[in-house]
Write an enzyme that holds these catalytic residues in place. Structure first.
Site, PDB file in Angstrom:
ATOM      1  N   ASP B 124     -10.318  -2.935   5.686  1.00 23.45           N
ATOM      2  CA  ASP B 124      -8.881  -3.112   5.502  1.00 23.45           C
ATOM      3  C   ASP B 124      -8.495  -4.513   5.980  1.00 23.45           C
ATOM      4  OD1 ASP B 124      -6.372  -2.406   4.738  1.00 23.45           O
ATOM      5  OD2 ASP B 124      -5.939  -1.174   6.491  1.00 23.45           O
ATOM      6  N   HIS B 131       4.196  -8.730   6.718  1.00 24.42           N
ATOM      7  CA  HIS B 131       3.749  -7.593   7.512  1.00 24.42           C
ATOM      8  C   HIS B 131       3.371  -8.046   8.924  1.00 24.42           C
ATOM      9  CE1 HIS B 131       1.947  -3.811   8.619  1.00 24.42           C
ATOM     10  NE2 HIS B 131       0.751  -4.343   8.761  1.00 24.42           N
ATOM     11  N   GLU B 194       1.381   3.381   4.778  1.00 21.06           N
ATOM     12  CA  GLU B 194       1.261   1.944   4.506  1.00 21.06           C
ATOM     13  C   GLU B 194       0.878   1.791   3.044  1.00 21.06           C
ATOM     14  OE1 GLU B 194      -1.487   0.040   7.232  1.00 21.06           O
ATOM     15  OE2 GLU B 194       0.098  -0.267   8.722  1.00 21.06           O
ATOM     16  N   GLU B 196      -0.758  -0.012   0.206  1.00 19.27           N
ATOM     17  CA  GLU B 196      -1.793  -1.028   0.043  1.00 19.27           C
ATOM     18  C   GLU B 196      -2.397  -0.924  -1.356  1.00 19.27           C
ATOM     19  OE1 GLU B 196      -4.600  -1.186   3.234  1.00 19.27           O
ATOM     20  OE2 GLU B 196      -3.080  -0.928   4.788  1.00 19.27           O
ATOM     21  N   ASP B 228      -2.618   3.914   3.487  1.00 23.71           N
ATOM     22  CA  ASP B 228      -3.355   3.863   4.744  1.00 23.71           C
ATOM     23  C   ASP B 228      -2.487   4.493   5.842  1.00 23.71           C
ATOM     24  OD1 ASP B 228      -5.479   3.155   6.406  1.00 23.71           O
ATOM     25  OD2 ASP B 228      -4.494   1.282   6.980  1.00 23.71           O
ATOM     26  N   ARG B 232       1.456   5.719  14.672  1.00 22.65           N
ATOM     27  CA  ARG B 232       1.740   4.507  15.456  1.00 22.65           C
ATOM     28  C   ARG B 232       1.605   4.715  16.958  1.00 22.65           C
ATOM     29  NH1 ARG B 232       0.894   0.959  11.507  1.00 22.65           N
ATOM     30  NH2 ARG B 232       2.326   1.257   9.753  1.00 22.65           N
ATOM     31  N   GLN B 235      -2.083   4.735  17.684  1.00 28.56           N
ATOM     32  CA  GLN B 235      -2.570   3.369  17.451  1.00 28.56           C
ATOM     33  C   GLN B 235      -2.186   2.432  18.593  1.00 28.56           C
ATOM     34  OE1 GLN B 235      -1.007   1.841  13.729  1.00 28.56           O
ATOM     35  NE2 GLN B 235      -2.156  -0.062  13.846  1.00 28.56           N
ATOM     36  N   LYS B 247      -5.674   5.595  12.554  1.00 28.16           N
ATOM     37  CA  LYS B 247      -5.817   5.444  11.099  1.00 28.16           C
ATOM     38  C   LYS B 247      -6.816   6.432  10.511  1.00 28.16           C
ATOM     39  CE  LYS B 247      -3.772   1.223  10.641  1.00 28.16           C
ATOM     40  NZ  LYS B 247      -2.738   0.867   9.650  1.00 28.16           N
ATOM     41  N   THR B 251      -6.874   8.648   4.699  1.00 31.23           N
ATOM     42  CA  THR B 251      -6.416   7.594   3.790  1.00 31.23           C
ATOM     43  C   THR B 251      -6.379   8.234   2.413  1.00 31.23           C
ATOM     44  OG1 THR B 251      -7.499   5.899   5.125  1.00 31.23           O
ATOM     45  CG2 THR B 251      -6.887   5.282   2.888  1.00 31.23           C
ATOM     46  N   GLU B 368       7.838  -1.229   9.930  1.00 30.34           N
ATOM     47  CA  GLU B 368       8.597  -2.456   9.666  1.00 30.34           C
ATOM     48  C   GLU B 368      10.036  -2.151   9.266  1.00 30.34           C
ATOM     49  OE1 GLU B 368       6.557  -5.541   7.203  1.00 30.34           O
ATOM     50  OE2 GLU B 368       4.950  -4.077   7.310  1.00 30.34           O
TER      51      GLU B 368
END
Lengths: 420, 420
Positions: B124, B131, B194, B196, B228, B232, B235, B247, B251, B368
């Site tokens: 990744d 970002h 996320e 991606e 993904d 949080r 993480q 993570k 996925t 975000e």
């Protein structure tokens, strides 16, 4: 096998590790005994395997041991008992094997070892407090991560670039920032080794499920030595989301998988935490684990430079350390890894990270030992801050415990070639 | 196939992505066309494949497409030309296929999609400057990493927990530190998506070799959408060596691999750097790459909560963004990844990281968009700082370019179930 009884052998009858080898023809599964390999294909072809073990020996004779690992540790223990019957002085099946010794025993020096299985995923933990704080000689210690005693910190490493003992590799290229601030793409100038020890996963777990701490040992097929080669300049410049190209050029493992069954006598109590230290959360703690969750294994790293080799100087021992310096055990690593439902698969490698202790001699990588500025003195007057072309690094390990025959892990070595 | 000509279809004749599906029986390879799947096993069984293509179609008909990917893009292009002959209005082989349409075309709504291949490794990257700096509303921007414009930053992610569109999953458990400093093991309270986009590697490279920038495109078999998922709180507490359990619980990818051949018309020039910005080093730069190294693809994220579903409210679009926001291209990612000799293998997934743009609507994850404190308003009055049980997130994407028929990527969706 006389060599299996010699003091100091890595592979006594108590060990019987699995590997994959070839002697010119196709790669096939074998079991190390003394200086020999028990050739499982030959056993089958000569009809020396009791019918009840035929299927299991067939799986262990394949050119990749993932399927054997997936069968779980009861199967591995059954297989092991069969091999003891074939090889022990008083073994029930010894006569047959002895009569065909020339066909079923292959000298290790005539065999080429292969990667024993397909390692689908490689997870590297960081479990030595000494490695993390790296307080050495005059350098100040780095602070311990605030999460270090709460969980075994880890990252996903690269599995495709793992090779076995004896495979040399070129110094990798990479991007780095120079002291003057310029950014260049060049062969690494800070090549390092890392002495580690890794568990090979046997039975996996389904995605979404967890492995409890007391069940974790049943999911470990065996163990190998791991040299997690590192390019410190590449690593320092690239790392924002953890190690990547500074590690992924190569990892070297020992080719024999020492089974969890063979290591059973070497289980010991993990070092207890002090009363001021946080205790592990309940999913990482149990009475059984407090009793014997850790393993008693010691390790050494040997370095032989090109000049030492040319002048007949033996490899110099540059590291002596112990698995006891790791603050987290392999069962705790397995349990934490699956605590979010992540699935482990047969053949996955979970490594404990650099096994550094408090002394200079137990600093298990050059970054800690020399910091790039305090060179290591070698017996022939050479010095090393980082590894140079032609250097060969070899790891060895031994499980030891009072009252038991030592068992070893074989060699985990590789030589550095000039950059392409 | 009428549905392939309908405006807005993801799968016109110009797309023809590969996937693996089943309809009760064994999983097998197919090609999406409009609302249908061309069943490659059925084509073979009915002898509708010209002899010259038989072997290739056989490979594409398997239950896993790694071998097809490994054959390289010339093979994929040859196969594609054959399918056009079977499906185009003026196609040379169309008559045969049309006569057997009921047997060789399977409606997508009746098929179950599977993971299209075995993804051995998942890397990744982090390529969106928006970002990284995450300057949103009243929050100050984080500083841009000093290496961001010199190399595509990346980490090794976990490949075993990748599942395809439509597979729901339970909210993961994990360790986190609470505001009061206590450390707990509990279901994540900060679940995020996320958006991606990922390249699937075709031909790999040998360990120790590199892939040059101008050759990199030949090593990309195709592309998929990637969600993904991220926890949080897990993480933030665990990360010292990059993302791990925050993570690795899951996925989600889209099940159709849109080939590099199909995307050829959508290559565009990467956004040039300003004269004050560092230019890429020579191994990450070439005239051909400056001409058309990037891809023109736009994306959306849709959210439907359990209450929206129950009350018949359609999923709400919560993100609109563009691949153009990424500062590094897929060829640059491939080349950088192999720059140290690391070997890529057929089926590896290289994802570009969260594709965020400058606007709030182009923030491609909740972290975000909401920072956990500025909730997102949904059409039915609900709000979200983080995802809740029952929420379903779906990604879609479209390659667009003036003068060409749009092609899409299918759905990449999954629903969140309560924690075990």
């Amino acid at each position: 096998v006389a060599s299996a009884c010699r003091a100091g052998t890595d592979f006594p009858l108590q060990n019987l590790p699995h590997g994959v080898f070839s002697t010119g023809g196709a790669a096939r599964g074998g079991v190390a005994i003394g200086d020999e390999i028990l050739d499982l294909q030959a056993l089958l072809e000569l009809n020396l395997v009791p019918r009840s073990l035929g299927e299991l020996v067939g799986v262990a004779a394949r050119s990749s041991l993932n399927h054997l690992a997936a069968l779980g540790n009861d199967a591995a223990a059954e297989l092991r008992a069969g091999f003891v019957d074939m090889l022990a002085t008083d073994g029930a099946l010894r006569g047959d094997v002895e009569r065909h010794a020339g066909l079923v025993l292959v000298p290790q020096r005539l065999a080429t070892m292969h990667l024993p299985l397909c390692i689908g995923s490689f997870t590297d933990f960081m479990t030595s407090v000494y490695h993390v704080t790296a307080a050495r000689r005059s350098r100040p210690a780095r602070p311990l991560n605030d999460n270090f005693l709460h969980l075994p910190v880890a990252y996903n490493s690269r599995a495709t670039s793992i090779t076995q003992d004896g495979v040399p590799f070129p110094r990798p290229w990479g991007q780095r920032r120079e002291a003057d601030g310029s950014v260049v793409f060049a062969p690494t100038a800070m090549l390092d080794f890392e002495l580690e020890f890794g568990a090979i996963i046997g039975r996996g777990n389904a995605l979404g499920s967890r492995i409890s701490l007391d069940d974790a040992g049943h999911h470990i097929f065996g163990y190998v030595l791991v040299n997690d080669w590192s390019a410190r300049d590449i690593q320092q410049w690239e790392s924002r989301l953890g190690p990547f190209l500074g590690k992924s050029f190569r990892t070297t493992i020992s080719p024999w998988i020492v089974t969890a069954t063979a290591l059973a006598p070497f289980h010991v109590a993990p070092k207890p935490r002090s009363s001021e230290q946080p205790q592990p959360l309940s999913y990482l703690d149990s009475p059984a684990h407090r009793r014997d969750g850790a393993l008693s294994v010691s390790f050494e790293v040997h370095l032989q430079t090109a000049r030492m080799r040319a002048t007949g100087i033996a490899p110099a021992r540059i590291v002596t350390t112990e698995l006891a310096y790791c603050a987290w055990s392999f069962p705790q690593m397995v349990t934490h890894h699956t605590s979010n439902g992540c699935n482990l698969e047969p053949g996955d490698l979970l490594s404990c990270g650099t096994i550094s202790g408090p002394a200079d001699e137990s600093a298990a990588c050059l970054f800690e030992r020399t910091a790039g500025t305090l060179p290591l003195d070698l017996p022939n007057g050479e010095q090393r801050c980082w590894l140079e072309d032609g250097d060969e690094i070899t790891l060895i390990g031994r499980a030891r415990r009072e009252g038991y025959v030592d068992i070893g892990f074989g060699r985990c070595g590789a030589r550095i070639l000039p950059a392409h």
